[in-house]
Design a protein around this motif. Structure first.
Motif, PDB file in Angstrom:
ATOM      1  N   THR A  72       0.847  -1.189   0.000  1.00  0.00           N
ATOM      2  CA  THR A  72       0.000   0.000   0.000  1.00  0.00           C
ATOM      3  C   THR A  72       0.884   1.241   0.000  1.00  0.00           C
ATOM      4  N   SER A  73       0.332   2.326  -0.511  1.00  0.00           N
ATOM      5  CA  SER A  73       1.031   3.611  -0.498  1.00  0.00           C
ATOM      6  C   SER A  73      -0.031   4.698  -0.507  1.00  0.00           C
ATOM      7  N   GLY A  74       0.374   5.884  -0.156  1.00  0.00           N
ATOM      8  CA  GLY A  74      -0.570   6.994  -0.165  1.00  0.00           C
ATOM      9  C   GLY A  74      -0.004   8.214   0.520  1.00  0.00           C
ATOM     10  N   THR A  75      -0.890   9.164   0.791  1.00  0.00           N
ATOM     11  CA  THR A  75      -0.498  10.392   1.477  1.00  0.00           C
ATOM     12  C   THR A  75      -1.525  10.735   2.541  1.00  0.00           C
ATOM     13  N   VAL A  76      -1.054  11.413   3.554  1.00  0.00           N
ATOM     14  CA  VAL A  76      -1.915  11.998   4.574  1.00  0.00           C
ATOM     15  C   VAL A  76      -1.805  13.507   4.359  1.00  0.00           C
ATOM     16  N   PRO A  77      -2.820  14.130   3.729  1.00  0.00           N
ATOM     17  CA  PRO A  77      -2.723  15.558   3.447  1.00  0.00           C
ATOM     18  C   PRO A  77      -3.001  16.398   4.699  1.00  0.00           C
ATOM     19  N   ASP A  78      -2.257  17.471   4.832  1.00  0.00           N
ATOM     20  CA  ASP A  78      -2.460  18.458   5.894  1.00  0.00           C
ATOM     21  C   ASP A  78      -2.686  17.835   7.277  1.00  0.00           C
ATOM     22  N   PRO A  79      -1.670  17.120   7.816  1.00  0.00           N
ATOM     23  CA  PRO A  79      -1.848  16.488   9.128  1.00  0.00           C
ATOM     24  C   PRO A  79      -1.696  17.426  10.324  1.00  0.00           C
ATOM     25  N   GLY A  80      -1.604  18.726  10.101  1.00  0.00           N
ATOM     26  CA  GLY A  80      -1.511  19.667  11.219  1.00  0.00           C
ATOM     27  C   GLY A  80      -0.222  20.451  11.170  1.00  0.00           C
ATOM     28  N   SER A  81       0.322  20.733  12.356  1.00  0.00           N
ATOM     29  CA  SER A  81       1.572  21.482  12.416  1.00  0.00           C
ATOM     30  C   SER A  81       2.421  20.986  13.580  1.00  0.00           C
ATOM     31  N   LEU A  82       3.695  21.366  13.539  1.00  0.00           N
ATOM     32  CA  LEU A  82       4.640  21.015  14.594  1.00  0.00           C
ATOM     33  C   LEU A  82       4.704  22.165  15.580  1.00  0.00           C
ATOM     34  N   LYS A  83       4.452  21.891  16.843  1.00  0.00           N
ATOM     35  CA  LYS A  83       4.493  22.927  17.871  1.00  0.00           C
ATOM     36  C   LYS A  83       5.925  23.417  18.063  1.00  0.00           C
ATOM     37  N   GLY A  84       6.059  24.696  18.375  1.00  0.00           N
ATOM     38  CA  GLY A  84       7.366  25.305  18.565  1.00  0.00           C
ATOM     39  C   GLY A  84       8.123  24.720  19.736  1.00  0.00           C
ATOM     40  N   ASN A  85       9.422  24.444  19.537  1.00  0.00           N
ATOM     41  CA  ASN A  85      10.332  23.921  20.570  1.00  0.00           C
ATOM     42  C   ASN A  85       9.804  22.669  21.262  1.00  0.00           C
ATOM     43  N   GLU A  86       9.084  21.833  20.544  1.00  0.00           N
ATOM     44  CA  GLU A  86       8.535  20.605  21.134  1.00  0.00           C
ATOM     45  C   GLU A  86       8.696  19.450  20.168  1.00  0.00           C
ATOM     46  N   THR A  87       8.456  18.261  20.706  1.00  0.00           N
ATOM     47  CA  THR A  87       8.399  17.060  19.873  1.00  0.00           C
ATOM     48  C   THR A  87       6.930  16.709  19.690  1.00  0.00           C
ATOM     49  N   THR A  88       6.515  16.626  18.438  1.00  0.00           N
ATOM     50  CA  THR A  88       5.128  16.327  18.099  1.00  0.00           C
ATOM     51  C   THR A  88       5.026  14.870  17.670  1.00  0.00           C
ATOM     52  N   LYS A  89       4.032  14.176  18.195  1.00  0.00           N
ATOM     53  CA  LYS A  89       3.769  12.779  17.831  1.00  0.00           C
ATOM     54  C   LYS A  89       2.710  12.765  16.737  1.00  0.00           C
ATOM     55  N   LEU A  90       2.984  12.053  15.655  1.00  0.00           N
ATOM     56  CA  LEU A  90       2.053  11.936  14.539  1.00  0.00           C
ATOM     57  C   LEU A  90       1.708  10.469  14.315  1.00  0.00           C
ATOM     58  N   GLU A  91       0.532  10.235  13.775  1.00  0.00           N
ATOM     59  CA  GLU A  91       0.088   8.887  13.455  1.00  0.00           C
ATOM     60  C   GLU A  91      -0.211   8.823  11.957  1.00  0.00           C
ATOM     61  N   VAL A  92       0.313   7.784  11.297  1.00  0.00           N
ATOM     62  CA  VAL A  92       0.100   7.596   9.865  1.00  0.00           C
ATOM     63  C   VAL A  92      -0.679   6.292   9.663  1.00  0.00           C
ATOM     64  N   PRO A  93      -2.000   6.393   9.416  1.00  0.00           N
ATOM     65  CA  PRO A  93      -2.795   5.178   9.203  1.00  0.00           C
ATOM     66  C   PRO A  93      -2.616   4.631   7.792  1.00  0.00           C
ATOM     67  N   MET A  94      -2.479   3.299   7.699  1.00  0.00           N
ATOM     68  CA  MET A  94      -2.296   2.634   6.403  1.00  0.00           C
ATOM     69  C   MET A  94      -3.235   1.435   6.337  1.00  0.00           C
ATOM     70  N   LYS A  95      -4.163   1.462   5.394  1.00  0.00           N
ATOM     71  CA  LYS A  95      -5.159   0.406   5.256  1.00  0.00           C
ATOM     72  C   LYS A  95      -4.681  -0.608   4.217  1.00  0.00           C
ATOM     73  N   VAL A  96      -4.618  -1.879   4.629  1.00  0.00           N
ATOM     74  CA  VAL A  96      -4.147  -2.953   3.755  1.00  0.00           C
ATOM     75  C   VAL A  96      -5.271  -3.978   3.595  1.00  0.00           C
ATOM     76  N   PRO A  97      -5.769  -4.170   2.370  1.00  0.00           N
ATOM     77  CA  PRO A  97      -6.820  -5.171   2.153  1.00  0.00           C
ATOM     78  C   PRO A  97      -6.310  -6.585   2.458  1.00  0.00           C
ATOM     79  N   HIS A  98      -7.199  -7.435   2.990  1.00  0.00           N
ATOM     80  CA  HIS A  98      -6.825  -8.820   3.285  1.00  0.00           C
ATOM     81  C   HIS A  98      -6.340  -9.544   2.046  1.00  0.00           C
ATOM     82  N   SER A  99      -6.923  -9.233   0.889  1.00  0.00           N
ATOM     83  CA  SER A  99      -6.534  -9.923  -0.348  1.00  0.00           C
ATOM     84  C   SER A  99      -5.050  -9.705  -0.656  1.00  0.00           C
ATOM     85  N   VAL A 100      -4.537  -8.518  -0.344  1.00  0.00           N
ATOM     86  CA  VAL A 100      -3.118  -8.239  -0.577  1.00  0.00           C
ATOM     87  C   VAL A 100      -2.272  -9.058   0.386  1.00  0.00           C
TER      88      VAL A 100
END
Length: 153
Positions: A72-100
């Motif tokens: 699978t491949s794709g993009t997550v458009p506009d996931p937000g922003s990175l807060k100043g002087n901090e570490t931001t945690k992001l989540e990237v969901p990826m859907k994989v069909p059972h057939s694959v």
């Protein structure tokens, strides 16, 4: 005159090349959700912003490969922003069909897991520089759900 312009150009290029940039790491890959038609995996990304102001994230692009094949491949458009002087945690969901996943059965073997490689491109909009993509990749193993896992949820 041309020498002065070349020196000025080199000075600007050198300063831009040495500008501090955000740093990112791909921390983990987890099973997020299972349904009758697909499994959703979640990539966990940590991004450290060295600036005091927030930086917008343009997009996150991903390629999820198992047993050497892209599943699978794709993009997550506009996931937000990175807060100043901090570490931001992001989540990237990826859907994989059972057939694959079932097409990879030969590669799974007796231990019911497959080797994976996840490639991410985190594109941020840096002041003065513009769009800047941070490449990330991680290799590991995914334990596949059993039939009982599918029916107990």
């Amino acid at each position: 005159m041309a020498g002065l312009i070349d020196k000025a150009k080199n000075f600007v290029v050198d300063k831009v090349a040495n500008v501090e940039k955000p740093e990112a790491s791909l921390d983990d890959l987890d099973l997020k959700d299972m349904s009758c038609d697909a499994i959703t995996y979640s990539g966990k990304v940590s991004v450290k912003n060295p600036y005091s102001t927030s930086i917008p994230i343009c997009q996150i692009s991903y390629k999820f490969k198992c047993a050497g094949r892209e599943i699978t491949s794709g993009t997550v458009p506009d996931p937000g922003s990175l807060k100043g002087n901090e570490t931001t945690k992001l989540e990237v969901p990826m859907k994989v069909p059972h057939s694959v996943l079932m097409s990879l059965v030969k590669d799974i073997g007796a231990d019911w897991d497959i080797d994976y490689e996840l490639e991410l491109g985190l594109t941020v909009d840096l002041p003065l520089i513009g769009n800047f993509t941070i490449p990330l990749s991680k290799k590991g193993q995914i334990k596949l759900p059993t039939l009982s896992d599918l029916f107990t949820k």
